[in-house]
Design an enzyme around this catalytic site. Structure first.
Site, short mmCIF file in Angstrom:
data_model
loop_
_atom_site.label_atom_id
_atom_site.label_comp_id
_atom_site.label_asym_id
_atom_site.label_seq_id
_atom_site.Cartn_x
_atom_site.Cartn_y
_atom_site.Cartn_z
N ARG A 175 -55.53 -22.79 6.57
CA ARG A 175 -54.64 -22.38 7.04
C ARG A 175 -54.08 -23.32 8.40
O ARG A 175 -54.39 -22.99 9.19
CB ARG A 175 -54.52 -20.70 7.14
CG ARG A 175 -53.78 -20.06 7.69
CD ARG A 175 -53.57 -18.53 8.41
NE ARG A 175 -52.80 -17.98 8.47
CZ ARG A 175 -52.27 -17.79 9.68
NH1 ARG A 175 -53.53 -17.56 10.44
NH2 ARG A 175 -51.71 -16.49 10.25
N SER B 40 -50.62 -12.27 -0.60
CA SER B 40 -50.91 -10.90 0.62
C SER B 40 -50.19 -9.45 -0.55
O SER B 40 -49.03 -9.67 -0.49
CB SER B 40 -49.74 -11.19 2.15
OG SER B 40 -50.68 -12.60 1.50
N LYS C 241 -52.51 -12.96 13.80
CA LYS C 241 -50.99 -12.53 13.09
C LYS C 241 -50.25 -11.82 13.75
O LYS C 241 -50.99 -10.69 14.02
CB LYS C 241 -51.06 -12.53 12.30
CG LYS C 241 -49.42 -13.07 11.65
CD LYS C 241 -49.89 -13.50 10.00
CE LYS C 241 -48.89 -13.27 8.98
NZ LYS C 241 -47.98 -14.11 8.46
C1 LIG Z 1 -56.07 -13.35 1.87
C2 LIG Z 1 -55.08 -13.50 2.96
N1 LIG Z 1 -54.28 -11.91 2.71
C3 LIG Z 1 -53.12 -12.15 4.05
C4 LIG Z 1 -53.06 -13.47 4.26
C5 LIG Z 1 -51.52 -13.98 4.62
O1 LIG Z 1 -50.13 -14.21 3.96
P1 LIG Z 1 -49.32 -14.28 4.54
O2 LIG Z 1 -48.48 -13.36 4.98
O3 LIG Z 1 -48.21 -15.61 3.83
O4 LIG Z 1 -49.24 -14.86 5.75
P2 LIG Z 1 -49.78 -16.02 6.92
O5 LIG Z 1 -51.47 -16.23 6.63
O6 LIG Z 1 -49.42 -17.65 6.21
O7 LIG Z 1 -49.21 -16.88 8.17
C6 LIG Z 1 -53.73 -14.76 3.82
N2 LIG Z 1 -53.21 -15.82 4.52
N3 LIG Z 1 -54.37 -14.67 2.95
C1 LIG Z 2 -53.14 -13.85 8.40
C2 LIG Z 2 -53.33 -12.23 8.16
N1 LIG Z 2 -52.35 -11.63 7.17
C3 LIG Z 2 -53.08 -10.21 7.72
S1 LIG Z 2 -53.81 -10.31 8.74
C4 LIG Z 2 -53.91 -12.41 8.80
C5 LIG Z 2 -55.39 -12.74 10.07
C6 LIG Z 2 -56.13 -12.61 9.84
O1 LIG Z 2 -57.06 -12.73 10.99
P1 LIG Z 2 -57.87 -12.32 11.73
O2 LIG Z 2 -59.04 -12.42 10.85
O3 LIG Z 2 -58.53 -13.44 12.94
O4 LIG Z 2 -57.04 -10.90 12.34
#
Ligand SMILES: Cc1ncc(COP(=O)(O)OP(=O)(O)O)c(N)n1
Ligand SMILES: Cc1ncsc1CCOP(=O)(O)O
Ligand SMILES: [Mg+2]
Length: 356
Positions: A177, A250, A279
């Site tokens: 990511r 997601s 996020k």
């Molecule tokens: C396993 C998993 N779940 C949710 C997310 C979040 O994806 P998204 O909403 O596209 O946000 P970003 O990660 O792109 O900022 C994820 N990455 N992985």
């Molecule tokens: C990418 C993302 N999408 C929903 S929550 C999240 C953040 C996950 O990171 P963390 O485990 O540090 O809370």
């Protein structure tokens, strides 16, 4: 006529066995209720069709069957559960076709059987195709612990140390990511980096997913891509890649999960579970949604958002069904591992949820 009945009896057994194997895949590998009931109704319709031929079993002579001792090495080779179900699908259509052809020799008594079996063969093709597609989309996405690896978040170690330690701690999937707007890699450097991650992960039998970028996922040999509700649609990706790639989506509610499933998703992100600083998330859906998702059960799910190995959080996830047989729930974490001085220990602590 006795030989024909013997052939039909042998192939009827094959049909019943193949349908059972396929039904178990739909039920236990995929948790797919629709597919499961389609196969079950084929089993019942086949039983009704074959019962029209009286005394079939009377022609059975298994000990005198020269075919039972003739086998090929490949019959004993199945590299995974997917292969088992695929082989059963092939066996089903072969056996139905054999009954259909030899049934024609039975004369008037066989007419209804032949017609019914022909229809079952067509239904079988559709079910086989749906099963194979569903297996190729989602069978390999049953992970327990996914690390969202972000280079700029690795405060205490290089990304490489974080990755290797996390794998030692039990991570079985890595999502790359990188967000350009947050100082992450892009372009050529991103592809080169992803290739390095893939090399390390695949050597350890760990899956790799690339966040947002299907093109990069393809270029670096990753296993799939993860997209959010605002990203490229899962249906578009399936049009482009067929079953070649895993696609994660997601979700924050069952309606989104249902849509993702219809579009051919392999697994869903399920969250956010807890407040997170990684996020900006306004609404926290919490473990309640995780429980709903697990009971819905059509695809594997990765709980995400603010997950840490605290007793309280792990208990909340456990209470929602994580670690329970059949729920197909794992977790995805970022900050707690990337920012840790001891990434391997954190991974192992999270993973302990699955050890009984
Ligand atoms: C396993 C998993 N779940 C949710 C997310 C979040 O994806 P998204 O909403 O596209 O946000 P970003 O990660 O792109 O900022 C994820 N990455 N992985
Ligand atoms: C990418 C993302 N999408 C929903 S929550 C999240 C953040 C996950 O990171 P963390 O485990 O540090 O809370
Ligand atoms: Mg995204």
């Amino acid at each position: 006529m006795m030989q024909v009945k013997r052939i039909i009896d042998a192939n009827a057994n094959r049909v019943r066995e193949a349908l059972r194997v396929m039904e178990e895949a739909a039920r236990f590998l995929l948790n797919n209720k629709d597919l499961c009931s389609q196969i079950k109704s084929m089993r019942h319709d086949f039983a009704a069709a074959i019962s029209q031929i009286p005394n079939l079993e009377s022609q059975r002579d298994t000990t005198g069957d020269v075919g039972t001792s003739v086998c090929t090495a490949r019959e004993y080779e199945r590299s995974n559960t997917k292969d088992v179900a695929i082989a059963a699908g092939k066996r089903l259509s072969e056996a139905l076709r054999a009954i259909e052809e030899y049934g024609k020799v039975l004369g008037p008594v066989g007419v209804d059987l032949v017609r019914a079996v022909e229809q079952l063969r067509y239904r079988g093709y559709t079910v086989e195709q749906s099963l194979n597609i569903a297996l190729s989309y989602s069978c390999d996405a049953d992970w327990q612990l996914c690390l969202l690896l972000t280079r700029v978040m690795c405060e205490h170690h290089t990304w490489e140390v974080v990755l290797k330690e996390a794998i030692k701690g039990g991570v079985d999937c890595v999502q790359i990511r990188e967000k350009e707007a947050e100082g992450g890699l892009s372009g050529r450097a991103l592809v080169m980096y992803c290739k390095e991650v893939v090399k390390i992960c695949h050597a350890a039998d760990v899956a790799v997913i690339v966040n947002d970028r299907a093109d990069v996922a393809m270029m670096c040999g990753a296993d799939g891509v993860h997209v959010g509700q605002q990203d490229v649609g899962c249906d578009e990706l399936r049009n482009l890649f067929g079953g070649q790639m895993l696609v994660g989506v997601s979700t924050s509610c069952i309606a989104e999960a249902e849509l993702a499933w219809e579009m051919g998703a392999s697994y869903c992100g399920v969250g956010p579970m807890f407040a997170t600083t990684t996020k900006d998330k306004k609404v926290i859906v919490g473990p309640k949604y995780l429980n709903e998702y697990g009971l819905w059960g059509k695809l594997p799910g990765l709980a995400i958002g603010g997950i840490e190995p605290s007793e309280e959080k792990l208990e909340a996830l456990r209470g929602a069904g994580m670690g329970e047989e059949g729920m197909r729930l794992g977790m995805a974490v970022s900050g707690v591992i990337c920012r840790s001085e001891k990434p391997g220990e954190v991974a192992a602590d999270l993973k302990s949820l699955f050890n009984g």
